[in-house]
Design a protein around this motif. Structure first.
Motif, short mmCIF file in Angstrom:
data_model
loop_
_atom_site.label_atom_id
_atom_site.label_comp_id
_atom_site.label_asym_id
_atom_site.label_seq_id
_atom_site.Cartn_x
_atom_site.Cartn_y
_atom_site.Cartn_z
N ALA A 61 -9.98 -6.53 0.75
CA ALA A 61 -8.53 -6.67 0.63
C ALA A 61 -7.85 -5.35 0.25
CB ALA A 61 -8.18 -7.76 -0.38
N LEU A 62 -8.61 -4.39 -0.25
CA LEU A 62 -8.04 -3.08 -0.55
C LEU A 62 -7.50 -2.40 0.70
CD1 LEU A 62 -10.71 -1.65 -3.01
CD2 LEU A 62 -8.35 -2.29 -3.58
N GLU A 63 -8.10 -2.69 1.86
CA GLU A 63 -7.72 -2.00 3.08
C GLU A 63 -7.37 -2.89 4.26
OE1 GLU A 63 -7.10 1.27 3.90
OE2 GLU A 63 -7.08 1.31 1.73
N ARG A 67 -3.40 0.37 -10.33
CA ARG A 67 -3.93 1.72 -10.59
C ARG A 67 -4.89 2.14 -9.47
NH1 ARG A 67 -3.69 -0.10 -15.91
NH2 ARG A 67 -5.87 -0.74 -15.95
N LEU A 68 -5.73 1.20 -9.02
CA LEU A 68 -6.67 1.51 -7.94
C LEU A 68 -5.92 1.83 -6.66
CD1 LEU A 68 -9.54 1.75 -6.95
CD2 LEU A 68 -9.55 -0.72 -6.55
N HIS A 69 -4.89 1.05 -6.34
CA HIS A 69 -4.09 1.34 -5.14
C HIS A 69 -3.42 2.71 -5.23
CE1 HIS A 69 -4.49 -2.26 -2.75
NE2 HIS A 69 -4.41 -2.98 -3.85
N ARG A 70 -2.87 3.04 -6.41
CA ARG A 70 -2.23 4.36 -6.58
C ARG A 70 -3.26 5.47 -6.46
NH1 ARG A 70 1.02 1.48 -10.28
NH2 ARG A 70 -0.33 2.02 -12.02
N HIS A 120 0.83 -1.19 0.00
CA HIS A 120 0.00 0.00 0.00
C HIS A 120 0.87 1.25 0.00
CE1 HIS A 120 -3.53 -2.19 -0.06
NE2 HIS A 120 -4.26 -1.47 0.76
N ALA A 121 0.27 2.32 0.36
CA ALA A 121 0.81 3.66 0.24
C ALA A 121 2.33 3.74 0.29
CB ALA A 121 0.23 4.54 1.35
N GLY A 122 2.88 4.41 -0.73
CA GLY A 122 4.31 4.67 -0.75
C GLY A 122 5.13 3.53 -1.33
N HIS A 123 4.52 2.46 -1.73
CA HIS A 123 5.25 1.32 -2.27
C HIS A 123 4.91 1.14 -3.74
CE1 HIS A 123 6.46 0.17 1.75
NE2 HIS A 123 5.20 0.33 2.14
N HIS A 124 5.80 0.50 -4.47
CA HIS A 124 5.54 0.21 -5.88
C HIS A 124 4.44 -0.83 -5.98
CE1 HIS A 124 6.20 -0.37 -10.08
NE2 HIS A 124 6.37 -1.66 -9.89
N LEU A 167 -5.88 5.39 -4.53
CA LEU A 167 -6.27 5.49 -3.12
C LEU A 167 -5.14 6.00 -2.23
CD1 LEU A 167 -8.36 2.21 -2.78
CD2 LEU A 167 -9.21 4.55 -3.07
N ASP A 168 -3.90 5.95 -2.69
CA ASP A 168 -2.76 6.37 -1.88
C ASP A 168 -2.89 7.79 -1.31
OD1 ASP A 168 -1.49 3.95 -1.93
OD2 ASP A 168 -0.04 4.51 -3.49
N PRO A 169 -3.33 8.79 -2.09
CA PRO A 169 -3.47 10.13 -1.51
C PRO A 169 -4.51 10.17 -0.37
CG PRO A 169 -3.48 10.27 -3.90
CD PRO A 169 -3.54 8.82 -3.55
N ILE A 170 -5.55 9.37 -0.48
CA ILE A 170 -6.56 9.31 0.59
C ILE A 170 -5.95 8.69 1.84
CG2 ILE A 170 -8.79 8.29 1.27
CD1 ILE A 170 -9.51 8.38 -1.76
N ARG A 171 -5.15 7.64 1.66
CA ARG A 171 -4.50 6.97 2.78
C ARG A 171 -3.45 7.86 3.47
NH1 ARG A 171 -4.16 2.50 -1.03
NH2 ARG A 171 -5.77 1.00 -0.48
#
Length: 160
Positions: free
Chosen positions: A90-92, A35-38, A23-27, A40-44
């Motif tokens: 699993a997204l969170e 793409r969905l994880h990227r 998640h956030a900050g990782h490749h 959501l990263d600013p929200i996280r």
């Protein structure tokens, strides 16, 4: 009272195990989930956003899983809907990510094993699965709605 845990470079507290790895900050890789994880990263990155996202994902995933569970005894994609709800969770949630990977691994190994079997054995496996699912549907409809599908089918075939 314990001292607050300093945030990591990605803004999450150290030791936070509620979000799956990657998640956030990782490749994240390439593909739609990455793409969905990227996205959501600013929200996280914001504590309020992270909490709102967890609550939203928890409720949405729970609703999807509940609908899937309700549909399991009926013909149709009940299990697929449950797995979709698990994918939303699993997204969170790390536990849901691990369970989803466990499910994928075992479905893949079962599919691989079945496809290596002879056509005759695959037919028997399919027939046993069909009989089992038919029984589950019959029992569910009889117990929940009081309708005996066997009697209904026999009456229908007797009138034709």
């Amino acid at each position: 009272m314990s001292a607050p845990v300093p945030p990591t470079a990605d803004g999450s507290p150290e030791g936070d195990t509620t979000a799956p790895a990657g998640h956030a900050g990782h490749h994240h890789g390439h593909g739609p989930m990455a793409r969905l994880h990227r996205l959501l990263d600013p929200i996280r990155a914001n504590p309020t956003g992270r909490l709102a996202l967890k609550i939203t994902v928890g409720i949405l995933g729970g609703l999807i899983v509940a609908v899937g569970i309700a549909l399991i005894p009926l013909p149709g994609p009940g299990w697929a809907i449950v797995i979709l709800g698990l994918a939303v969770w699993a997204l969170e949630f790390h536990w849901a990510h691990r369970l989803l990977e466990f499910t994928r691994r075992h479905v893949r190994s079962w599919t691989t094993w079945v496809t290596r079997q002879s056509l005759g054995l695959r037919f028997v496996i399919g027939l046993v699965g069909f009989v089992f699912i038919s029984f589950v549907v019959w029992a569910s409809v009889k117990m929940s709605l009081g309708v005996d599908l066997w009697d209904v089918a026999m009456k229908f075939l007797g009138t034709r």
